[in-house]
Design an enzyme around this catalytic site. Structure first.
Site, PDB file in Angstrom:
ATOM      1  N   ASP A  47       0.847  -1.198   0.000  1.00 57.50           N
ATOM      2  CA  ASP A  47       0.000   0.000   0.000  1.00 57.50           C
ATOM      3  C   ASP A  47       0.881   1.246   0.000  1.00 57.50           C
ATOM      4  OD1 ASP A  47      -2.966   1.106   0.902  1.00 57.50           O
ATOM      5  OD2 ASP A  47      -1.334   2.285   1.764  1.00 57.50           O
ATOM      6  N   TYR A  52       3.300   9.810  -0.349  1.00 60.92           N
ATOM      7  CA  TYR A  52       4.406   9.137   0.337  1.00 60.92           C
ATOM      8  C   TYR A  52       5.733   9.348  -0.391  1.00 60.92           C
ATOM      9  CZ  TYR A  52       0.625   6.408   2.571  1.00 60.92           C
ATOM     10  OH  TYR A  52      -0.498   6.009   3.240  1.00 60.92           O
ATOM     11  N   LYS A  77      -2.906   5.991  -4.027  1.00 59.03           N
ATOM     12  CA  LYS A  77      -3.991   6.897  -3.642  1.00 59.03           C
ATOM     13  C   LYS A  77      -3.843   8.261  -4.305  1.00 59.03           C
ATOM     14  CE  LYS A  77      -3.645   4.798   0.936  1.00 59.03           C
ATOM     15  NZ  LYS A  77      -2.202   4.505   0.899  1.00 59.03           N
ATOM     16  N   HIS A 110      -7.635   9.597  -1.307  1.00 54.59           N
ATOM     17  CA  HIS A 110      -6.914   9.570  -0.035  1.00 54.59           C
ATOM     18  C   HIS A 110      -7.694  10.243   1.091  1.00 54.59           C
ATOM     19  CE1 HIS A 110      -2.488   9.243   1.472  1.00 54.59           C
ATOM     20  NE2 HIS A 110      -3.346   8.960   2.434  1.00 54.59           N
TER      21      HIS A 110
END
Length: 280
Positions: A47, A52, A77, A110
């Site tokens: 994930d 990120y 996301k 998200h």
């Protein structure tokens, strides 16, 4: 991966019950090594997310594992700054290129900000074109979902929410189950290690010869949740996946349920502070 180790979505696709979260894995070597350890331990779900800033690392790790692409479930996301129909199409294309994949297994909104209905419409298009196997949301409360339902043609398969014994999310979980939407726990062990010394959890772990983390993760599974614990430590990565060889009694689950304080360690999308933020 046995069928008992996966959960089926309402569209017929499946997701492994335990996946590896890669939030804050900002070092390429660290991320690639952690994913390799995870895959060797049996993980088949990873994930990530645009925000990120490690989708390219995840893509490299996927290629280096040697595991057939069809055996992996890869999630990313849509970030808050990329909402809107055309913006979502562009953001997805960028994520796919960074991951160097032909498709995503799961793509999520998200956070429920801005024009998420327009974003969802774009995701429905990508889903219909086969570029995404399943589409879902993250951090949506019941009212966000009900608002989305007023225009959506496809129902989300999953809602990824903060969930742990201090924030059990029982009402939201019950609603998601009534809608045949899977609940997935991010930060399943809570942040800051607060739970790892909890006397209730420690007593259960010691009685069973387990780690406290294993007890918490098994509690999630007993509650029907999918989990994505994050770690870069090989021993913890392996231990977090080793939760299928034991079970908790109903009494154990009830004791852990009493720890709920509705305590968030992350943002609440309904809070004034969250709603006042701008995104980039």
């Amino acid at each position: 991966m046995k069928a008992s180790d996966t959960k089926k979505f309402h569209n017929g696709q499946e997701i492994p019950l335990v996946g590896l979260g890669v939030w804050k894995m900002e070092n390429e070597r660290e991320a690639v090594d952690a994913i390799q350890v995870a895959v060797d331990a049996g993980y088949r779900a990873i994930d990530t997310a645009k925000v990120y800033e490690n989708e390219d690392f995840v893509g490299r790790a996927i290629r280096e594992t040697g595991i057939p692409r069809a055996d992996l479930t890869i999630t990313s996301k849509l970030w808050n700054a990329d909402h809107g129909y055309d913006e979502t199409l562009r953001a997805f294309d960028t994520s796919l290129k960074k991951l160097q994949l032909d498709y995503l297994d799961l793509y999520l909104i998200h956070w429920p900000v801005s024009s998420y209905k327009d974003s969802w419409r774009a995701m429905e298009r990508l889903y219909s074109e086969g570029l995404i196997k399943s589409i879902g949301v993250s951090n949506f409360h019941q009212h966000h979902l009900e608002n989305l339902f007023t225009t959506a043609n496809e129902k989300p398969v999953i809602d990824q929410i903060e969930m742990h014994p201090l924030l059990s999310q029982k009402p939201l979980r019950a609603y998601l189950e009534s809608q045949d939407i899977v609940h997935e726990a991010w930060s399943p062990l809570a942040k800051g290690g607060e739970l790892l010394n909890n006397p209730v959890l420690t007593a259960i772990a010691e009685a069973k010869g387990l780690t406290v983390a294993q007890v918490i993760l098994r509690w999630h599974l007993n509650n029907g949740s999918v989990i994505i614990p994050k770690s870069v430590t090989p021993e913890r990565i392996r231990s977090n996946f080793d939760v299928f060889h034991f079970d908790l009694s109903d009494g154990d689950v009830e004791k852990i349920d009493t720890l709920n304080e509705d305590k968030r360690t992350g943002s609440d999308p309904d809070s004034e502070a969250f709603l006042a933020r701008t995104w980039n």
